[in-house]
Structure formats: C-alpha cells, structure tokens
Design an enzyme around this catalytic site. Structure first.
Site, PDB file in Angstrom:
ATOM      1  N   GLY A  11       2.722  -4.491  13.990  1.00  0.00           N
ATOM      2  CA  GLY A  11       1.865  -4.705  12.827  1.00  0.00           C
ATOM      3  C   GLY A  11       0.623  -5.510  13.196  1.00  0.00           C
ATOM      4  N   GLY A  76       5.971 -15.782   8.413  1.00  0.00           N
ATOM      5  CA  GLY A  76       4.702 -15.672   7.698  1.00  0.00           C
ATOM      6  C   GLY A  76       4.697 -14.581   6.660  1.00  0.00           C
ATOM      7  CB  ALA A 102       3.152 -21.280   6.737  1.00  0.00           C
ATOM      8  N   PRO A 103       2.965 -19.534   3.769  1.00  0.00           N
ATOM      9  CG  PRO A 103       2.472 -20.164   1.574  1.00  0.00           C
ATOM     10  CD  PRO A 103       3.193 -20.611   2.805  1.00  0.00           C
ATOM     11  CG  ASN A 104      -3.345 -18.702   4.690  1.00  0.00           C
ATOM     12  OD1 ASN A 104      -3.671 -18.789   5.868  1.00  0.00           O
ATOM     13  ND2 ASN A 104      -4.076 -18.066   3.804  1.00  0.00           N
ATOM     14  CG  PHE A 105       0.967 -19.489   9.904  1.00  0.00           C
ATOM     15  CD1 PHE A 105       1.658 -20.585  10.415  1.00  0.00           C
ATOM     16  CD2 PHE A 105       1.711 -18.454   9.373  1.00  0.00           C
ATOM     17  CE1 PHE A 105       3.045 -20.635  10.405  1.00  0.00           C
ATOM     18  CE2 PHE A 105       3.094 -18.485   9.354  1.00  0.00           C
ATOM     19  CZ  PHE A 105       3.765 -19.581   9.869  1.00  0.00           C
ATOM     20  CG  HIS A 132      -5.396 -10.515   0.941  1.00  0.00           C
ATOM     21  ND1 HIS A 132      -5.466 -11.375  -0.135  1.00  0.00           N
ATOM     22  CD2 HIS A 132      -4.968 -11.262   1.987  1.00  0.00           C
ATOM     23  CE1 HIS A 132      -5.084 -12.595   0.250  1.00  0.00           C
ATOM     24  NE2 HIS A 132      -4.771 -12.550   1.537  1.00  0.00           N
ATOM     25  CG  HIS A 133      -5.595  -5.860   4.559  1.00  0.00           C
ATOM     26  ND1 HIS A 133      -4.471  -5.077   4.511  1.00  0.00           N
ATOM     27  CD2 HIS A 133      -5.173  -7.100   4.903  1.00  0.00           C
ATOM     28  CE1 HIS A 133      -3.415  -5.816   4.827  1.00  0.00           C
ATOM     29  NE2 HIS A 133      -3.819  -7.059   5.061  1.00  0.00           N
ATOM     30  CE  LYS A 136      -1.450 -10.389   0.350  1.00  0.00           C
ATOM     31  NZ  LYS A 136      -0.477 -10.797   1.377  1.00  0.00           N
ATOM     32  CB  THR A 143      -2.600 -17.820   0.153  1.00  0.00           C
ATOM     33  OG1 THR A 143      -2.127 -17.522   1.461  1.00  0.00           O
ATOM     34  CG2 THR A 143      -3.517 -19.031   0.214  1.00  0.00           C
TER      35      THR A 143
HETATM   36  P1  NAP Z   1       1.549  -4.728   8.799  1.00  0.00           P
HETATM   37  O1  NAP Z   1       0.366  -4.512   9.662  1.00  0.00           O
HETATM   38  O2  NAP Z   1       1.894  -3.718   7.764  1.00  0.00           O
HETATM   39  O3  NAP Z   1       2.806  -4.979   9.747  1.00  0.00           O
HETATM   40  C1  NAP Z   1       4.127  -5.081   9.303  1.00  0.00           C
HETATM   41  C2  NAP Z   1       5.002  -4.581  10.438  1.00  0.00           C
HETATM   42  O4  NAP Z   1       6.353  -4.917  10.146  1.00  0.00           O
HETATM   43  C3  NAP Z   1       4.925  -3.081  10.663  1.00  0.00           C
HETATM   44  O5  NAP Z   1       4.501  -2.840  12.009  1.00  0.00           O
HETATM   45  C4  NAP Z   1       6.364  -2.622  10.428  1.00  0.00           C
HETATM   46  O6  NAP Z   1       6.720  -1.625  11.338  1.00  0.00           O
HETATM   47  C5  NAP Z   1       7.134  -3.871  10.743  1.00  0.00           C
HETATM   48  N1  NAP Z   1       8.474  -3.903  10.187  1.00  0.00           N
HETATM   49  C6  NAP Z   1       8.906  -3.517   8.963  1.00  0.00           C
HETATM   50  N2  NAP Z   1      10.217  -3.747   8.845  1.00  0.00           N
HETATM   51  C7  NAP Z   1      10.638  -4.275  10.027  1.00  0.00           C
HETATM   52  C8  NAP Z   1      11.882  -4.717  10.522  1.00  0.00           C
HETATM   53  N3  NAP Z   1      12.997  -4.644   9.783  1.00  0.00           N
HETATM   54  N4  NAP Z   1      11.940  -5.212  11.784  1.00  0.00           N
HETATM   55  C9  NAP Z   1      10.841  -5.302  12.536  1.00  0.00           C
HETATM   56  N5  NAP Z   1       9.616  -4.892  12.137  1.00  0.00           N
HETATM   57  C10 NAP Z   1       9.525  -4.388  10.876  1.00  0.00           C
HETATM   58  O7  NAP Z   1       1.404  -6.108   7.995  1.00  0.00           O
HETATM   59  P2  NAP Z   1       0.625  -7.427   8.454  1.00  0.00           P
HETATM   60  O8  NAP Z   1      -0.773  -7.378   7.977  1.00  0.00           O
HETATM   61  O9  NAP Z   1       0.902  -7.679   9.897  1.00  0.00           O
HETATM   62  O10 NAP Z   1       1.364  -8.517   7.562  1.00  0.00           O
HETATM   63  C11 NAP Z   1       2.754  -8.760   7.721  1.00  0.00           C
HETATM   64  C12 NAP Z   1       3.184  -9.781   6.679  1.00  0.00           C
HETATM   65  O11 NAP Z   1       2.529 -11.031   6.941  1.00  0.00           O
HETATM   66  C13 NAP Z   1       2.803  -9.415   5.240  1.00  0.00           C
HETATM   67  O12 NAP Z   1       3.803  -9.857   4.352  1.00  0.00           O
HETATM   68  C14 NAP Z   1       1.528 -10.200   5.011  1.00  0.00           C
HETATM   69  O13 NAP Z   1       1.295 -10.483   3.650  1.00  0.00           O
HETATM   70  C15 NAP Z   1       1.845 -11.458   5.770  1.00  0.00           C
HETATM   71  N6  NAP Z   1       0.700 -12.259   6.217  1.00  0.00           N
HETATM   72  C16 NAP Z   1       0.918 -13.598   6.286  1.00  0.00           C
HETATM   73  C17 NAP Z   1      -0.067 -14.418   6.778  1.00  0.00           C
HETATM   74  C18 NAP Z   1       0.207 -15.901   6.891  1.00  0.00           C
HETATM   75  O14 NAP Z   1      -0.665 -16.647   7.355  1.00  0.00           O
HETATM   76  N7  NAP Z   1       1.396 -16.351   6.505  1.00  0.00           N
HETATM   77  C19 NAP Z   1      -1.285 -13.890   7.185  1.00  0.00           C
HETATM   78  C20 NAP Z   1      -1.479 -12.508   7.106  1.00  0.00           C
HETATM   79  C21 NAP Z   1      -0.462 -11.694   6.642  1.00  0.00           C
HETATM   80  P3  NAP Z   1       6.563  -0.074  10.956  1.00  0.00           P
HETATM   81  O15 NAP Z   1       5.087   0.179  10.894  1.00  0.00           O
HETATM   82  O16 NAP Z   1       7.230   0.624  12.071  1.00  0.00           O
HETATM   83  O17 NAP Z   1       7.226   0.118   9.623  1.00  0.00           O
END
Ligand code: NAP
Length: 243
Positions: A11, A76, A102-105, A132-133, A136, A143
C-alpha cells in the site's frame, strides 16, 4: 537492531514504511506482508515490532495476531473507535505485548491538534475541514475525529453548542463530539486539515498539510523505537513529544 515487519507493504503507507525502515541504521526489515501473505512470516523473520498500515476491515485481526505472538505493534490504520481501542487494550493486558496507535504520524499534524485543543478553550464556534485522496476508505478522517474529541475535552461545558445557533443545523457535514467535520476527497491530495474557530469579528485558522507520505515516517520510526518501552496501549504521537 530492531527487527521490523510491515503489514500492508504494497500500500501507499506500507511502501513508504518499508523504505523508511530500510534506510534506518538501527532497524532491519524482516517481513513485508501484503494482503495474501501469511502472517507467520513475521514470526519466522523474528520481528520484534510490526508496523500496521492496512484497512479498517483487516486491522483488528492483524493486531490480535501481533499481540498473541508477542510482536509489539505500531498501528496507523484508521477506523479504531473507542470500542476497538478498548478491545486492543484488553489484548495488551492479556498478553503483555505493547500497541502504539496514532491516527496521524506527522509532527505538524500533531502540533495542529495540540494548538486546536488550546484554542478550543477560548472559542464557542469551530468547524473542521479535512481533505484526502479519493482512495481513502474512511470518512471523516481519524485525525479529524481525534481533533474533535480533544477539542471537546478542552472546552468548558458541552461542545454541542459550538458553531450552531439554537434550532439551526449548521453547515452540511457530520457532527462528532459537537464539532461539524467536512470531508473532501480530491485527486492529488495526501492529508490536509484546517480547524477554523469563529469569534466576534474574527476567525482563527489552524492548518496542516501533509504534501508527501514521507511526512509520516519520522513519527512512525520514533514509535517503532519506543513501543517496546511503552506498556499496554498508547494512543497519539503527542504522547512521545514534550508538548
Ligand atoms: P492503501 O494504499 O490502500 O494500502 C492498504 C494496503 O493494505 C493494501 O496494499 C492492501 O493490500 C493491504 N491489506 C489489506 N488487508 C491486509 C491484510 N489483512 N494484511 C496485509 N495487508 C493488507 O492505503 P494507505 O493509503 O497506505 O493507508 C492505509 C491506512 O493507513 C488507512 O487506514 C489510512 O487511513 C491510514 N493512514 C494513516 C496515517 C497515519 O499517520 N496514521 C497516514 C496515512 C494513512 P491489497 O491491495 O492487496 O488489498
């Protein structure tokens, strides 16, 4: 060396996390877990800490696996409401494995939430606009929900009254903890939030923009370094900063 596994490694955040761990002198990337991979690879690789950036549907099962297998977790993924956090807290107590959420790092986002919390004590009207994009999955953002919660806790009296005249529903948006949140999903966005306070003859805007996912990585690595010494469940990057 801290042995680190990354869940959601294909991801957007997982890819950035793998690159950040790879580049860190004190860490070794021992497992990359995509959605079809077996979580046992984390155990086989000897991971001491796992970074979890997957989906709201997958995160609980993954954290359960990590706590059961004594792998400290840095999470995250959004969608962890109070009930889910309570469940995770019980798992940490049951297993003695630590979880950091953390909801936002991003440092600037944490400061934005901190300043908004300070301002909430002084204003009776406030709304949040987050952008956001389009990929999401959740809305409003984690956050913005956490910001609203912190603002409500800082305000004297119920926050319900803020920004909404009696009998008036206010601008469209979703209300959480008494704060209306507007969620925009637009191409080429990463993570953006503005908290706008209204007073007599003035507004105060507190705004943060993550322009690139590298903005989250110093906070993620900080949590990876500290999670083994933070017993139980810890929520919020602000817990690691001297604010
Ligand atoms: P993304 O690009 O859609 O990536 C999510 C990934 O998780 C996909 O590659 C998916 O794989 C994989 N996945 C789904 N189920 C899984 C499992 N059981 N085991 C392992 N991998 C699995 O999303 P992203 O933008 O990276 O965001 C991910 C999360 O982080 C979201 O909830 C987002 O809101 C959050 N986020 C948090 C922060 C923070 O600072 N806390 C910042 C940005 C985003 P497949 O494609 O193969 O399904």
């Amino acid at each position: 060396m801290i042995k680190v596994g990354v869940l959601g490694s294909n991801g957007r955040m997982g890819t950035a996390s793998c690159a950040a761990v790879d580049a860190a002198d004190d860490m070794e990337l021992v497992a990359r877990i995509a959605s079809k991979d077996d979580l046992d690879a984390l155990v086989a690789g000897g991971a001491g800490v796992a970074i979890e950036f997957t989906t709201p549907d997958s995160v609980m099962e993954n954290v359960r696996f990590l706590t059961t297998n004594s792998i400290h977790a840095v999470v995250g993924t959004t969608g962890l409401d109070a009930d889910r956090l309570k469940t995770i807290g019980s798992w940490t107590e049951e297993t003695g494995t630590n979880v950091f959420v953390a909801p936002n790092f991003a440092l600037g986002a944490v400061l934005m939430m901190h300043f908004a919390t300070q301002a909430a004590a002084h204003y009776d009207a406030a709304e949040i606009v987050e952008r956001h994009h389009p990929g999401k999955l959740d809305s409003p953002s984690g956050t913005s929900l956490r910001t609203a919660l912190l603002m409500a806790g800082a305000h004297d009296g119920p926050f319900e009254a803020l920004g909404v005249a009696a009998g008036h529903e206010g601008a469209p948006g979703e209300k959480h903890h008494g704060v209306t949140i507007h969620s925009l999903r637009l191409p080429d966005s990463v993570a953006h939030q503005e908290v706008v306070f209204g007073g007599s003859g003035e507004t105060l805007s507190i705004r943060h923009d993550s322009l690139d996912r590298t903005s989250f990585m110093p906070g993620v690595l900080m949590a990876v370094r500290k999670v083994s010494s933070l017993p139980g469940l810890t929520v919020g990057l602000e817990r690691l900063l001297d604010l």
